[in-house]
Enzyme design. Sequence first.
Site, PDB file in Angstrom:
ATOM      1  N   LYS A   1      36.709  40.663  43.085  1.00 41.17           N
ATOM      2  CA  LYS A   1      36.540  39.383  43.796  1.00 41.17           C
ATOM      3  C   LYS A   1      36.892  39.537  45.274  1.00 41.17           C
ATOM      4  O   LYS A   1      36.151  39.111  46.151  1.00 41.17           O
ATOM      5  CB  LYS A   1      37.424  38.286  43.171  1.00 41.17           C
ATOM      6  CG  LYS A   1      37.145  38.014  41.704  1.00 41.17           C
ATOM      7  CD  LYS A   1      38.012  36.898  41.148  1.00 41.17           C
ATOM      8  CE  LYS A   1      39.490  37.189  41.132  1.00 41.17           C
ATOM      9  NZ  LYS A   1      39.887  38.314  40.245  1.00 41.17           N
TER      10      LYS A   1
ATOM     11  N   ARG B   1      41.813  28.553  38.570  1.00 36.52           N
ATOM     12  CA  ARG B   1      42.100  29.450  37.454  1.00 36.52           C
ATOM     13  C   ARG B   1      42.472  28.692  36.193  1.00 36.52           C
ATOM     14  O   ARG B   1      42.809  29.297  35.194  1.00 36.52           O
ATOM     15  CB  ARG B   1      43.294  30.327  37.797  1.00 36.52           C
ATOM     16  CG  ARG B   1      42.898  31.548  38.551  1.00 36.52           C
ATOM     17  CD  ARG B   1      44.132  32.407  38.688  1.00 36.52           C
ATOM     18  NE  ARG B   1      44.011  33.091  39.925  1.00 36.52           N
ATOM     19  CZ  ARG B   1      44.005  34.405  40.041  1.00 36.52           C
ATOM     20  NH1 ARG B   1      44.175  35.164  39.009  1.00 36.52           N
ATOM     21  NH2 ARG B   1      43.851  34.959  41.204  1.00 36.52           N
TER      22      ARG B   1
ATOM     23  N   ARG C   1      50.322  46.993  45.256  1.00 38.75           N
ATOM     24  CA  ARG C   1      50.830  45.657  44.963  1.00 38.75           C
ATOM     25  C   ARG C   1      51.855  45.653  43.827  1.00 38.75           C
ATOM     26  O   ARG C   1      51.711  46.386  42.856  1.00 38.75           O
ATOM     27  CB  ARG C   1      49.657  44.740  44.597  1.00 38.75           C
ATOM     28  CG  ARG C   1      49.163  43.925  45.770  1.00 38.75           C
ATOM     29  CD  ARG C   1      47.885  43.194  45.500  1.00 38.75           C
ATOM     30  NE  ARG C   1      47.863  42.360  44.321  1.00 38.75           N
ATOM     31  CZ  ARG C   1      46.829  41.604  43.980  1.00 38.75           C
ATOM     32  NH1 ARG C   1      45.754  41.586  44.743  1.00 38.75           N
ATOM     33  NH2 ARG C   1      46.866  40.872  42.893  1.00 38.75           N
TER      34      ARG C   1
ATOM     35  N   ARG D   1      48.427  39.966  33.083  1.00 43.38           N
ATOM     36  CA  ARG D   1      47.439  39.197  33.878  1.00 43.38           C
ATOM     37  C   ARG D   1      46.129  39.049  33.104  1.00 43.38           C
ATOM     38  O   ARG D   1      45.491  38.003  33.152  1.00 43.38           O
ATOM     39  CB  ARG D   1      47.195  39.901  35.227  1.00 43.38           C
ATOM     40  CG  ARG D   1      48.356  39.715  36.192  1.00 43.38           C
ATOM     41  CD  ARG D   1      48.368  40.770  37.285  1.00 43.38           C
ATOM     42  NE  ARG D   1      47.238  40.704  38.182  1.00 43.38           N
ATOM     43  CZ  ARG D   1      46.867  41.697  38.995  1.00 43.38           C
ATOM     44  NH1 ARG D   1      47.575  42.818  39.018  1.00 43.38           N
ATOM     45  NH2 ARG D   1      45.834  41.557  39.784  1.00 43.38           N
TER      46      ARG D   1
END
Length: 209
Positions: free
Chosen positions: A13, A89, A155, A166
């Site tokens: 994305k 989301r 990250r 996730r």
Amino acid sequence: MNLIFLGPPGTGKGTQAERISAELKIAHVSTGEMFRQLANEGNQLGVEARDKYWGKGNLVPDEITIGLVKERLKKEDCRNGFILDGFPRTIPQAEALEKIININYVIDIESTDEIIIQRLTSRRQCVNCKKIYGINVPPKLEGICDVCQGKLYHRDDDKEDVIKERLRVYNAQTKPLIEFYKSKGLLRIVNGENPIEQIKADILAIAKK
Ligand code: AP5
């Protein structure tokens, strides 16, 4: 042109939003980036959001996220259009968004879990300009950003156990948005396992229809 980029973590994305926003001259609005920025600045809400939610792979509560996005969309750079990268989301986020603005298309970028885990464990990002690097997009010099010479970092939420959480959260809370937007005729699906330039062309073809 107001677009939403939907899809699991690591599907591309951000990579596509960076390219398509530059091509269409519209804003790139990433809620994940907004949360990381707030935490880096030492903002209390941002640090709490990292420690309680996103650092563990969980979603930041709807009321916080919706409030941030509402304010962001009022900014000047969103007047010509925007890409929402990572928002909405949840169904409540999508319902809140519907009340404030119209969306032209929801682009669902699809990839399998195996590809996602491989991409995210090797992703690096620039601390300054946020450019994303990966196996297929390596920097010219190891650890250094091609664009601004900033340091590249891995990250906090790109560790394998957090990535798996996730993905679980995506399936439980975000995947229902596919049906939500399909029923409204806004959903368009692209294959996120294709080369980056192919996906970019697929998205531009949809946006320019
Ligand atoms: P966020 O930053 O949005 O993370 P994400 O959705 O998990 O997505 P990623 O940024 O990890 O991946 P991406 O799809 O952008 O892939 P990328 O282009 O980098 O959110 C982080 C956290 O914040 C969330 O977990 C949540 O806790 C919180 N949050 C954010 N929004 C929220 C909301 N609305 N509500 C509540 N909480 C929220 O690509 C990945 C890698 O693959 C890169 O290395 C790239 O180079 C490579 N790559 C990309 N495309 C290709 C390709 N086609 N071929 C080969 N490699 C590729």
